[in-house]
Structure formats: C-alpha cells, structure tokens
Design a protein around this motif. Structure first.
Motif, PDB file in Angstrom:
ATOM      1  N   VAL A 186       5.240  -9.559   2.228  1.00  6.67           N
ATOM      2  CA  VAL A 186       5.901  -8.297   1.897  1.00  6.67           C
ATOM      3  C   VAL A 186       6.939  -8.561   0.809  1.00  6.67           C
ATOM      4  O   VAL A 186       7.658  -9.562   0.855  1.00  6.67           O
ATOM      5  N   HIS A 187       7.014  -7.649  -0.156  1.00 11.67           N
ATOM      6  CA  HIS A 187       8.011  -7.772  -1.225  1.00 11.67           C
ATOM      7  C   HIS A 187       8.793  -6.464  -1.298  1.00 11.67           C
ATOM      8  O   HIS A 187       8.232  -5.417  -1.624  1.00 11.67           O
ATOM      9  N   LEU A 188      10.091  -6.534  -0.992  1.00 10.09           N
ATOM     10  CA  LEU A 188      10.944  -5.349  -0.940  1.00 10.09           C
ATOM     11  C   LEU A 188      11.859  -5.281  -2.158  1.00 10.09           C
ATOM     12  O   LEU A 188      12.385  -6.297  -2.614  1.00 10.09           O
ATOM     13  N   PHE A 189      12.053  -4.067  -2.629  1.00  7.35           N
ATOM     14  CA  PHE A 189      12.882  -3.779  -3.798  1.00  7.35           C
ATOM     15  C   PHE A 189      13.864  -2.697  -3.367  1.00  7.35           C
ATOM     16  O   PHE A 189      13.442  -1.653  -2.861  1.00  7.35           O
ATOM     17  N   ALA A 190      15.181  -2.918  -3.538  1.00  7.03           N
ATOM     18  CA  ALA A 190      16.144  -1.938  -3.036  1.00  7.03           C
ATOM     19  C   ALA A 190      17.304  -1.754  -4.005  1.00  7.03           C
ATOM     20  O   ALA A 190      17.827  -2.728  -4.553  1.00  7.03           O
ATOM     21  N   HIS A 191      17.716  -0.504  -4.177  1.00  2.00           N
ATOM     22  CA  HIS A 191      18.848  -0.181  -5.045  1.00  2.00           C
ATOM     23  C   HIS A 191      19.923   0.548  -4.250  1.00  2.00           C
ATOM     24  O   HIS A 191      19.625   1.445  -3.462  1.00  2.00           O
ATOM     25  N   SER A 192      21.188   0.128  -4.419  1.00  2.00           N
ATOM     26  CA  SER A 192      22.338   0.836  -3.864  1.00  2.00           C
ATOM     27  C   SER A 192      22.242   0.961  -2.339  1.00  2.00           C
ATOM     28  O   SER A 192      22.153  -0.041  -1.636  1.00  2.00           O
ATOM     29  N   GLN A 193      22.249   2.200  -1.810  1.00  2.00           N
ATOM     30  CA  GLN A 193      22.131   2.385  -0.365  1.00  2.00           C
ATOM     31  C   GLN A 193      20.809   1.843   0.155  1.00  2.00           C
ATOM     32  O   GLN A 193      20.687   1.508   1.336  1.00  2.00           O
ATOM     33  N   VAL A 220      10.932 -16.284  14.582  1.00  2.00           N
ATOM     34  CA  VAL A 220      11.183 -15.020  13.888  1.00  2.00           C
ATOM     35  C   VAL A 220      11.571 -15.289  12.440  1.00  2.00           C
ATOM     36  O   VAL A 220      11.045 -14.669  11.507  1.00  2.00           O
ATOM     37  N   GLU A 221      12.478 -16.229  12.234  1.00  2.00           N
ATOM     38  CA  GLU A 221      12.910 -16.542  10.876  1.00  2.00           C
ATOM     39  C   GLU A 221      11.765 -17.114  10.048  1.00  2.00           C
ATOM     40  O   GLU A 221      11.652 -16.831   8.847  1.00  2.00           O
ATOM     41  N   LYS A 222      10.901 -17.889  10.690  1.00  2.00           N
ATOM     42  CA  LYS A 222       9.755 -18.448   9.978  1.00  2.00           C
ATOM     43  C   LYS A 222       8.808 -17.339   9.516  1.00  2.00           C
ATOM     44  O   LYS A 222       8.317 -17.353   8.378  1.00  2.00           O
ATOM     45  N   LEU A 223       8.562 -16.359  10.391  1.00  2.00           N
ATOM     46  CA  LEU A 223       7.688 -15.249  10.013  1.00  2.00           C
ATOM     47  C   LEU A 223       8.343 -14.378   8.941  1.00  2.00           C
ATOM     48  O   LEU A 223       7.688 -13.931   7.997  1.00  2.00           O
ATOM     49  N   LEU A 224       9.650 -14.166   9.074  1.00  2.00           N
ATOM     50  CA  LEU A 224      10.360 -13.349   8.090  1.00  2.00           C
ATOM     51  C   LEU A 224      10.438 -14.022   6.720  1.00  2.00           C
ATOM     52  O   LEU A 224      10.730 -13.353   5.718  1.00  2.00           O
ATOM     53  N   SER A 225      10.171 -15.324   6.663  1.00  2.00           N
ATOM     54  CA  SER A 225      10.187 -16.007   5.364  1.00  2.00           C
ATOM     55  C   SER A 225       9.055 -15.513   4.465  1.00  2.00           C
ATOM     56  O   SER A 225       9.040 -15.796   3.258  1.00  2.00           O
ATOM     57  N   LYS A 226       8.116 -14.769   5.042  1.00  2.00           N
ATOM     58  CA  LYS A 226       7.034 -14.177   4.260  1.00  2.00           C
ATOM     59  C   LYS A 226       7.492 -12.898   3.557  1.00  2.00           C
ATOM     60  O   LYS A 226       6.716 -12.258   2.849  1.00  2.00           O
ATOM     61  N   VAL A 227       8.755 -12.531   3.766  1.00  2.00           N
ATOM     62  CA  VAL A 227       9.319 -11.324   3.150  1.00  2.00           C
ATOM     63  C   VAL A 227      10.211 -11.722   1.976  1.00  2.00           C
ATOM     64  O   VAL A 227      11.147 -12.509   2.133  1.00  2.00           O
ATOM     65  N   LYS A 228       9.910 -11.180   0.808  1.00  2.00           N
ATOM     66  CA  LYS A 228      10.755 -11.355  -0.373  1.00  2.00           C
ATOM     67  C   LYS A 228      11.595 -10.096  -0.547  1.00  2.00           C
ATOM     68  O   LYS A 228      11.078  -8.984  -0.417  1.00  2.00           O
ATOM     69  N   VAL A 229      12.864 -10.284  -0.843  1.00  2.00           N
ATOM     70  CA  VAL A 229      13.779  -9.146  -0.967  1.00  2.00           C
ATOM     71  C   VAL A 229      14.560  -9.255  -2.270  1.00  2.00           C
ATOM     72  O   VAL A 229      15.166 -10.292  -2.551  1.00  2.00           O
ATOM     73  N   GLU A 230      14.550  -8.183  -3.041  1.00  2.00           N
ATOM     74  CA  GLU A 230      15.383  -8.095  -4.241  1.00  2.00           C
ATOM     75  C   GLU A 230      16.250  -6.850  -4.126  1.00  2.00           C
ATOM     76  O   GLU A 230      15.738  -5.752  -3.913  1.00  2.00           O
ATOM     77  N   THR A 231      17.567  -7.031  -4.239  1.00  2.00           N
ATOM     78  CA  THR A 231      18.473  -5.883  -4.211  1.00  2.00           C
ATOM     79  C   THR A 231      19.196  -5.780  -5.544  1.00  2.00           C
ATOM     80  O   THR A 231      19.490  -6.789  -6.193  1.00  2.00           O
ATOM     81  N   PHE A 232      19.511  -4.546  -5.915  1.00  2.00           N
ATOM     82  CA  PHE A 232      20.146  -4.265  -7.205  1.00  2.00           C
ATOM     83  C   PHE A 232      21.328  -3.323  -6.969  1.00  2.00           C
ATOM     84  O   PHE A 232      21.142  -2.180  -6.568  1.00  2.00           O
ATOM     85  N   GLY A 233      22.538  -3.841  -7.184  1.00  2.00           N
ATOM     86  CA  GLY A 233      23.720  -3.020  -6.920  1.00  2.00           C
ATOM     87  C   GLY A 233      23.786  -2.600  -5.469  1.00  2.00           C
ATOM     88  O   GLY A 233      24.219  -1.495  -5.147  1.00  2.00           O
ATOM     89  N   TYR A 245      15.824 -14.097  -0.430  1.00  2.00           N
ATOM     90  CA  TYR A 245      16.627 -13.056  -1.068  1.00  2.00           C
ATOM     91  C   TYR A 245      17.030 -13.403  -2.498  1.00  2.00           C
ATOM     92  O   TYR A 245      17.367 -14.555  -2.807  1.00  2.00           O
ATOM     93  N   VAL A 246      17.041 -12.360  -3.340  1.00  2.00           N
ATOM     94  CA  VAL A 246      17.701 -12.409  -4.641  1.00  2.00           C
ATOM     95  C   VAL A 246      18.512 -11.124  -4.762  1.00  2.00           C
ATOM     96  O   VAL A 246      17.958 -10.019  -4.668  1.00  2.00           O
ATOM     97  N   HIS A 247      19.824 -11.263  -4.935  1.00  2.00           N
ATOM     98  CA  HIS A 247      20.707 -10.104  -5.058  1.00  2.00           C
ATOM     99  C   HIS A 247      21.275 -10.050  -6.478  1.00  2.00           C
ATOM    100  O   HIS A 247      21.873 -11.028  -6.949  1.00  2.00           O
ATOM    101  N   TYR A 248      21.101  -8.920  -7.130  1.00  2.00           N
ATOM    102  CA  TYR A 248      21.653  -8.720  -8.471  1.00  2.00           C
ATOM    103  C   TYR A 248      22.944  -7.910  -8.346  1.00  2.00           C
ATOM    104  O   TYR A 248      22.941  -6.801  -7.791  1.00  2.00           O
ATOM    105  N   VAL A 249      24.038  -8.473  -8.862  1.00  2.00           N
ATOM    106  CA  VAL A 249      25.353  -7.839  -8.746  1.00  2.00           C
ATOM    107  C   VAL A 249      25.995  -7.723 -10.123  1.00  2.00           C
ATOM    108  O   VAL A 249      26.263  -8.737 -10.777  1.00  2.00           O
ATOM    109  N   ASN A 250      26.223  -6.497 -10.550  1.00  2.00           N
ATOM    110  CA  ASN A 250      26.989  -6.251 -11.773  1.00  2.00           C
ATOM    111  C   ASN A 250      28.462  -6.235 -11.391  1.00  2.00           C
ATOM    112  O   ASN A 250      28.905  -5.369 -10.632  1.00  2.00           O
TER     113      ASN A 250
END
Length: 315
Positions: A186-193, A220-233, A245-250
């Motif tokens: 799973v690859h998640l993309f999230a902005h703000s809220q 649980v953590e091992k299975l969740l490692s299959k999830v990629k998460v990118e957040t923006f602001g 996780y990769v978090h982008y912070v301005n």
C-alpha cells in the motif's frame, strides 16, 4: 396701424413668447425627467448588482466558514476515481478506476490520496490529477469532506485527540487492512489534515491486527512495513511504528511546524514521532497559508521518488 391693431399684435407677441417659453420649459422638464429616470435605473441596476454580489459573497463565506448546505458531506469517506467518480466506502481498490497520468494510461503503481481541510470532492480530484502527472502513478482518492472552515478545524482537533467519528479514517483503515490481508503493498499520500486521517487510520489498522487477528506487536509492525506513507504539510505529530515514512515539511508553513513534525529545532521536538525510521525533508518555500501550504505549489515540486527520498537524496 390703429391702436387696437397694435394692441392685438402686442397680445399675440406676448402669447407666442409665453407659449414658446412654456414649450421650452416642458422640453427641459422632460429631459430632466428622462435623465433622472435613466439615472434611477442605473442606480437600481448598480444596487441590484451590488446586492447580488454581496449575497453571493456572503453565501461563499458562509459555505467556506460555516459549511452552508454541506453538499460535500455526502462524499465523506468515499473513494474517488477517474473523472471524479465516487464509490462508497468498502469498495475494493481494484474496482475503482484511478486517475492516471496524462502521458501514461497504464502506470504500474497505485497511490491512495487523502486530502486536507476545505477541499471539495472536485478539488481533491484536481489534486489527484496533479499527483498522477507528477509521480507517474495511478491515484485513487479517499475523500475527507469539507463542511466549512470552522467545522473542519473542529474535526482536526478531534483527529488530534483520536476522538469522534471520521468517515475518511474508517474508509482508509478498511482499505489498508483489506489490501494488507490480500498480500498487497500500500502506498499512501496525504496532505495537511489528511496526515491526521492517515495517522488515525494506521493506528486503527494496527489495533485491528492485534485484536482481531491476534498478531503480536512485532508481527503487526512487520506487516505494516508493506505500507509506504508520504505526507506533505501534515498536521499529525505522531505515527505508529512499522510503515515506511517520508514527511515533507516546509519550514515556512505553520501547519506542519506547529501541529505536525515541527521545524526540527523546537523545544517540543521530543513530543513528535514521525514513526520509527521516518525521513523528514525540511525546506523553505513561499509565505502565507496559500503560498507555503499548497500541495501543488509548495510541496509537489519538492517530491522525489520514494526510494530516493528514503535514502535522503533530495533535489
């Protein structure tokens, strides 16, 4: 000429002059009346136009801050696909035709994107197209509906405290859980809220795996490692361990620096947890909430491919 004739001529001259004066006066009066009428019509048109604009602006502000008729609520938690089509929560990800890049109708990867506050379904769809074009991936949305700025901010507070019901959280949690149980990444993309929605959803998935599936914390953590998460602001300060996780912070954006991952030098950095092993990319761009917080203007240009970001290799 007799005195009588002279008198008659004088009377006729006076009568003619008086008649001409009356006619001229009437013409002036008619002209003034026409001008006044025309002016009144113009004033009326101006007033009507002003009232229309004022009413429209008031309605717009009411919708923005207080939610108006809340038409967007009908799509809360729905999946959003190509052409802005919506699908009810629980729809399998494979049954949703995603938004594809304009130059590639058959991308190999799918992102799940959840939007921030004050975004209608159509605005989210526009962001999905921008993400697809920028990343080369297919994008399916989970809609975080707007009910006006005040209601949206109140929901952010509840999300921060992990309180209350948020259909977008439930929809994302169900989608992630189903994909993981089916053996898919799973690859998640999230902005703000959307980052708050993502944080809550991932915690719900972790709890469900432990309680319903009887998995250990390590499993649980091992299975969740299959999830990629990118957040923006992102407005979320804490995330569960396991996902990548990769978090982008301005650092000019108040949302992530005050409520999310911070600016990297605050006295409260100890209270923030981007998830074990998270990569946080900080940069400076723009000013003000629009110039510094916008997904398309401030954040997407900073984004690099996920593996490159995880290696800390940013432009």
């Amino acid at each position: 000429m007799s005195i009588i004739d002279r008198g008659r001529n004088l009377i006729n001259t006076v009568r003619t002059g008086a008649q001409n004066a009356v006619e001229k006066t009437q013409q002036v009066a008619n002209t003034v009346t026409d001008k006044v009428t025309e002016g009144a019509q113009r004033v009326g048109q101006f007033v009507d136009g002003f009232e229309d604009k004022a009413t429209s602006k008031a309605r717009e502000l009411n919708n923005q801050f207080f939610g108006g008729s809340k038409p967007d609520r009908a799509f809360d938690g729905h999946l959003v696909g190509a052409g802005g089509q919506t699908f009810p929560p629980g729809t399998s990800l494979s049954d949703v035709p995603g938004v594809t890049p304009r130059n590639n109708p058959n991308p190999s990867e799918t992102f799940i994107y959840v939007n921030g506050i004050s975004n209608t379904k159509d605005q989210q769809f526009n962001s999905m197209q921008a993400i697809a074009d920028r990343t080369g991936a297919k994008v399916v949305g989970i809609h975080n509906s707007t009910e006006g700025m005040v209601a949206d901010l109140a929901q952010c507070v509840k999300d921060k405290l992990d309180k209350g019901h948020n259909p977008a959280v439930d929809s994302m949690a169900d989608t992630v859980y189903s994909e993981l149980k089916a053996g898919r990444d799973v690859h998640l993309f999230a902005h703000s809220q959307g980052a708050l929605v993502t944080s809550r959803a991932l915690n719900d998935v972790a709890n469900r795996l432990r309680i319903e599936d009887g998995m250990s914390k390590a499993d649980v953590e091992k299975l969740l490692s299959k999830v990629k998460v990118e957040t923006f602001g992102g407005a979320a300060a804490n995330f569960p361990d396991g996902p990548q996780y990769v978090h982008y912070v301005n650092n000019k954006d108040l949302v992530p620096t005050w409520f999310g991952q911070g600016n990297g030098s605050g006295v409260d950095e100890w209270a923030r947890n981007g998830g074990r092993g998270a990569v946080i990319h900080r940069f400076e761009h723009g000013s003000g909430i629009n110039g510094a917080h916008g997904l398309g203007d401030a954040y997407l240009p900073q984004r690099v491919p996920f593996d490159q970001a995880r290696a800390g290799q940013f432009n």
